[in-house]
Design a protein around this motif. Structure first.
Motif, short mmCIF file in Angstrom:
data_model
loop_
_atom_site.label_atom_id
_atom_site.label_comp_id
_atom_site.label_asym_id
_atom_site.label_seq_id
_atom_site.Cartn_x
_atom_site.Cartn_y
_atom_site.Cartn_z
N LEU A 1 -0.03 4.97 0.75
CA LEU A 1 -0.49 5.67 2.01
C LEU A 1 -0.13 7.52 1.85
O LEU A 1 1.31 7.62 2.09
CB LEU A 1 -0.49 5.48 3.32
N ILE B 1 0.88 -0.71 0.15
CA ILE B 1 0.41 -0.37 0.43
C ILE B 1 1.04 1.51 -0.45
O ILE B 1 1.74 1.17 0.76
CB ILE B 1 -1.05 -0.27 1.35
N LEU C 1 -10.85 0.73 4.69
CA LEU C 1 -10.52 1.00 2.88
C LEU C 1 -8.82 0.02 3.38
O LEU C 1 -8.92 -1.27 2.38
CB LEU C 1 -9.45 2.54 2.34
N VAL C 2 -8.39 0.18 4.11
CA VAL C 2 -6.96 -0.79 3.81
C VAL C 2 -7.44 -1.61 4.46
O VAL C 2 -7.08 -3.22 4.60
CB VAL C 2 -5.76 -0.32 4.73
N ASN D 1 -9.91 11.86 4.56
CA ASN D 1 -10.38 11.63 5.15
C ASN D 1 -9.97 10.66 6.80
O ASN D 1 -9.44 11.82 7.33
CB ASN D 1 -9.73 9.69 4.46
N SER E 1 -9.85 5.38 6.42
CA SER E 1 -8.99 5.27 5.55
C SER E 1 -8.56 3.96 6.52
O SER E 1 -7.82 3.10 5.61
CB SER E 1 -7.61 6.40 6.01
N GLU F 1 -0.88 -0.93 -4.06
CA GLU F 1 -1.91 0.11 -4.31
C GLU F 1 -2.13 1.48 -3.64
O GLU F 1 -1.81 1.67 -2.19
CB GLU F 1 -3.21 -0.51 -3.13
N LEU G 1 -3.38 4.90 -2.28
CA LEU G 1 -4.42 5.27 -1.07
C LEU G 1 -4.32 6.58 -0.77
O LEU G 1 -3.33 7.33 -0.26
CB LEU G 1 -4.70 4.62 0.09
N ASP G 2 -5.18 7.89 -1.17
CA ASP G 2 -4.94 9.07 -1.09
C ASP G 2 -5.96 9.64 -0.10
O ASP G 2 -7.15 9.28 -0.60
CB ASP G 2 -4.49 9.99 -2.10
N THR G 3 -4.64 9.93 1.60
CA THR G 3 -6.30 10.19 2.54
C THR G 3 -6.58 11.65 2.93
O THR G 3 -7.13 12.30 3.69
CB THR G 3 -5.66 8.80 3.85
#
Ligand code: DC
Length: 226
Positions: A147, A145, A215-216, A207, A212, A200, A202-204
């Motif tokens: 992040l 991930i 999502l994880v 959030n 977040s 993956e 993920l722009d948090t």
């Protein structure tokens, strides 16, 4: 028997990696490894030895005399031991953030710490966070991930965290530190911060922590347990 599971979480400072990784580790019963804390411990060693944070020859001479161990206390907090001394509180000082970022750009420091990190993943189910976990340390992780979040939001989160810990600083100072480290960590030639292949992203930004974390958790469910 299945080999150990590993989850790599990389990203810039203040993206929420450690908070989310800790929660996931608790939920899954995995070992949480904060690799930034290991680099910070090397930063403390450099500072204690009176070195400038960018003194690469000095650091190379110092490294063979450094013994770093880690353990987890009853609250699950990762404690860092430098040559027998507990430096868990010292590694969080703002000046040590700069030391950690500077020493982490040195190839000798990175290779010194690589085996330690890989060994932890060989012997445990791990969720490990850092800058190069998916790209270099655990390229075969079951889930990678990346992040991230806007710098201003990361600075605000880090500032709130430092205030809670009673560290005296300003938002502007924290933002400058984040911008310095973003630049340093992404521009260095050895293991720069970048999303791993297959990560993956993920722009948090915007959030809540819960959003977040959820999502994880769904990514973990999908990649490890289906
Ligand atoms: O995650 P952190 O902010 O505590 O990390 C401190 C510094 O250590 C960060 O500026 C970059 C470096 N670091 C690294 O280069 N590679 C890692 N895997 C973890 C941290």
């Amino acid at each position: 028997m299945h080999r150990n599971f590993s989850i790599a979480i990389d990203g810039p400072s203040g993206a929420g990696k450690s908070t989310i990784a800790k929660l996931c580790a608790e939920k899954l019963g995995f070992l949480y490894v904060d690799t930034g804390a290991i680099y910070r411990t090397v930063g403390v060693a450099a500072k204690k030895a009176g070195l400038d944070s960018k003194d690469e020859p000095g650091m190379t001479t110092l490294l063979p005399g450094i013994v770093i161990t880690m353990c987890h206390d009853e609250n699950g907090l990762q404690r860092m031991i430098l040559n027998g001394e507990d430096v868990t509180e010292d590694i969080r000082l703002p000046e040590i953030s700069i030391y950690a970022s500077d020493v982490s750009a040195m190839p000798a420091v990175r290779s010194f710490l690589l085996e330690m990190q890989r060994r932890l993943a060989e012997t445990n189910n791990v969720i490990m966070d850092g800058r190069d976990i998916g790209t270099v340390v655990l390229p075969n992780a079951d889930l990678k991930i990346f992040l991230t979040a806007a710098p201003e939001e990361r600075a605000q989160r880090r500032y709130d965290e430092l205030l809670l810990r009673g560290v005296s600083t300003t938002y502007e100072e924290v933002l400058r530190d984040i911008q310095y480290r973003d630049m340093n960590d992404s521009m260095r030639s050895t293991s720069p911060l970048r999303p791993a292949e297959g990560a993956e992203i993920l722009d948090t930004t915007g959030n809540t922590l819960e959003q977040s974390f959820d999502l994880v958790c769904s990514l973990i469910e999908e990649k490890l347990f289906q």
